[in-house]
Design an enzyme around this catalytic site. Structure first.
Site, PDB file in Angstrom:
ATOM      1  CG  HIS A  60      -0.477   0.090   2.537  1.00 50.79           C
ATOM      2  ND1 HIS A  60      -0.302   1.293   3.169  1.00 50.79           N
ATOM      3  CD2 HIS A  60      -0.128  -0.855   3.443  1.00 50.79           C
ATOM      4  CE1 HIS A  60       0.136   1.080   4.406  1.00 50.79           C
ATOM      5  NE2 HIS A  60       0.261  -0.216   4.596  1.00 50.79           N
ATOM      6  CG  ASP A 165       2.374   0.838   7.870  1.00 54.13           C
ATOM      7  OD1 ASP A 165       2.048   0.314   6.800  1.00 54.13           O
ATOM      8  OD2 ASP A 165       1.621   0.914   8.859  1.00 54.13           O
ATOM      9  CD  GLU A 195      -3.055  -1.401   5.219  1.00 51.39           C
ATOM     10  OE1 GLU A 195      -3.068  -2.436   5.904  1.00 51.39           O
ATOM     11  OE2 GLU A 195      -2.703  -0.297   5.709  1.00 51.39           O
ATOM     12  CD  GLU A 196      -1.826   2.378   7.480  1.00 49.08           C
ATOM     13  OE1 GLU A 196      -2.514   1.934   8.410  1.00 49.08           O
ATOM     14  OE2 GLU A 196      -0.629   2.100   7.323  1.00 49.08           O
ATOM     15  CG  HIS A 304       0.287   3.037  12.542  1.00 47.29           C
ATOM     16  ND1 HIS A 304      -1.076   2.864  12.505  1.00 47.29           N
ATOM     17  CD2 HIS A 304       0.758   2.471  11.406  1.00 47.29           C
ATOM     18  CE1 HIS A 304      -1.405   2.226  11.399  1.00 47.29           C
ATOM     19  NE2 HIS A 304      -0.309   1.968  10.712  1.00 47.29           N
TER      20      HIS A 304
HETATM   21 CO    CO Z   1      -0.251   0.819   8.877  1.00 46.75          CO
HETATM   22 ZN    ZN Z   2       0.851  -1.095   6.374  1.00 53.12          ZN
END
Ligand code: CO
Ligand code: ZN
Length: 328
Positions: A60, A165, A195-196, A304
């Site tokens: 992603h 990420d 995605e998140e 995150h």
């Molecule tokens: Co994430």
């Molecule tokens: Zn991710």
């Protein structure tokens, strides 16, 4: 690889606002894919033809962020989260909007704050240095999104940045596209959006591609920091073959395919059971009548937060492992 990762992590792209990161990725892959298209939701779908089954690889390109909900009379911005934001990572943090506007995150009644866990997003604000509402509105509108400010740095054997990420996963897919000459699968490299906020781009792109097999590349947590939870994944010990998270139990066929590639080629790897969270694999494996799916994870600390941390060797070994899966 470091240069690529720096470029990817520094590109703006919170969920739903992936224009800039999409341009960066399109530029990296345009000379290597046989077909490239951007679908209706903004997923990049690049294809390298091969004789075998249809394989979907997914990483992603969106990142977590903040979204402006209100601007008060004094020009302070109230905000909500895009994806999983921990309030305690925000206080004093700098954020940046797509137009380059910088903000600092403050908190109401700071002197009364007794426990950092009590902080809620609705007691926080973004200070963009505006004198009043009118001045603030010249820089930011309701619904504008901001991301963490942190840049890319090398720390010892590791690297740290916002948005590893899943720009680390995007880097792996880009390298694969550049290095795999003739895949044995009909391979679709998909850089997904949103995605998140609930694996939305993976859902629609997988429906469109209708793959026979799928592998996502994303980050996963580790258990190698002081008094961390008991998770058997560490930085620098190789990419992790996902067994399970809260969104998927990986298909044995894909799991064994990844393990076999690592073992036959002496590539270090780890096994991952994540007791929370999910990835694009969660959406892809439930597509249509079901798709045998798995995930190769990049072990990452402080996921995150503004400063995620990963090992370059794990990222490079993920590329090697997948090259063997594709070319064998
Ligand atoms: Co994430
Ligand atoms: Zn991710």
């Amino acid at each position: 690889m470091k240069e690529l990762l720096k470029k990817l992590t520094e590109a703006f792209g919170p969920s739903g606002e992936e224009n800039k990161i999409r341009e960066v990725i399109l530029d990296e892959i345009k000379d290597y894919a046989e077909e490239v298209r951007v679908d209706a939701l903004g997923n990049i779908i690049a294809r390298k033809k091969g004789p075998g089954e249809k394989l979907m690889l997914a990483a992603h390109m969106d990142q977590i962020g903040l979204i402006v909900t209100n601007i008060d009379d004094k020009g302070f911005l109230r905000f909500s989260n895009i994806g999983g934001i921990l309030p305690l990572t925000l206080f004093g943090e700098r954020v940046v909007f797509e137009n380059g506007t910088i903000g600092v995150i403050g908190i109401e009644k700071m002197d009364d704050l007794k426990d950092i866990r009590d902080i809620k997003l609705n007691k926080m604000y973004i200070d963009i240095g505006a004198r009043d509402k009118e001045e603030a509105k010249k820089k930011v509108r309701i619904g504008d999104k901001a991301v963490f400010y942190e840049g890319f740095d090398v720390v010892g054997d590791f690297v740290t940045s916002k948005a590893l990420d899943d720009r680390a996963g995007c880097a792996v897919l880009i390298k694969l596209l550049q290095e795999v000459k003739s895949p044995k699968y009909d391979t679709y490299f998909v850089f997904t959006v949103q995605e998140e906020v609930g694996v939305r781009g993976a859902k629609t792109s997988a429906y469109g591609i209708d793959p026979d097999l799928a592998i996502a590349v994303d980050v996963t947590m580790t258990g190698d920091t002081p008094e961390a939870g008991k998770m058997a994944v560490e930085l620098g010990k190789g990419p992790a073959v996902k067994i399970m998270d809260r969104s998927v139990i990986c298909h044995p066929k894909i799991k064994e395919m990844l393990i076999e590639s690592a073992e036959k080629n002496n590539i270090p790897y780890q096994l991952e059971v994540l007791e929370m969270g999910g990835t694009d694999t969660g959406a892809i494996h439930l597509t249509r009548e079901g798709v045998p799916s798995g995930c190769l994870s990049i072990p990452t600390r402080y996921i995150h937060t503004p400063s995620e941390m990963a090992s370059m060797s794990d990222i490079e070994n993920a590329v090697k492992l997948l090259i063997h899966v594709l070319e064998k």
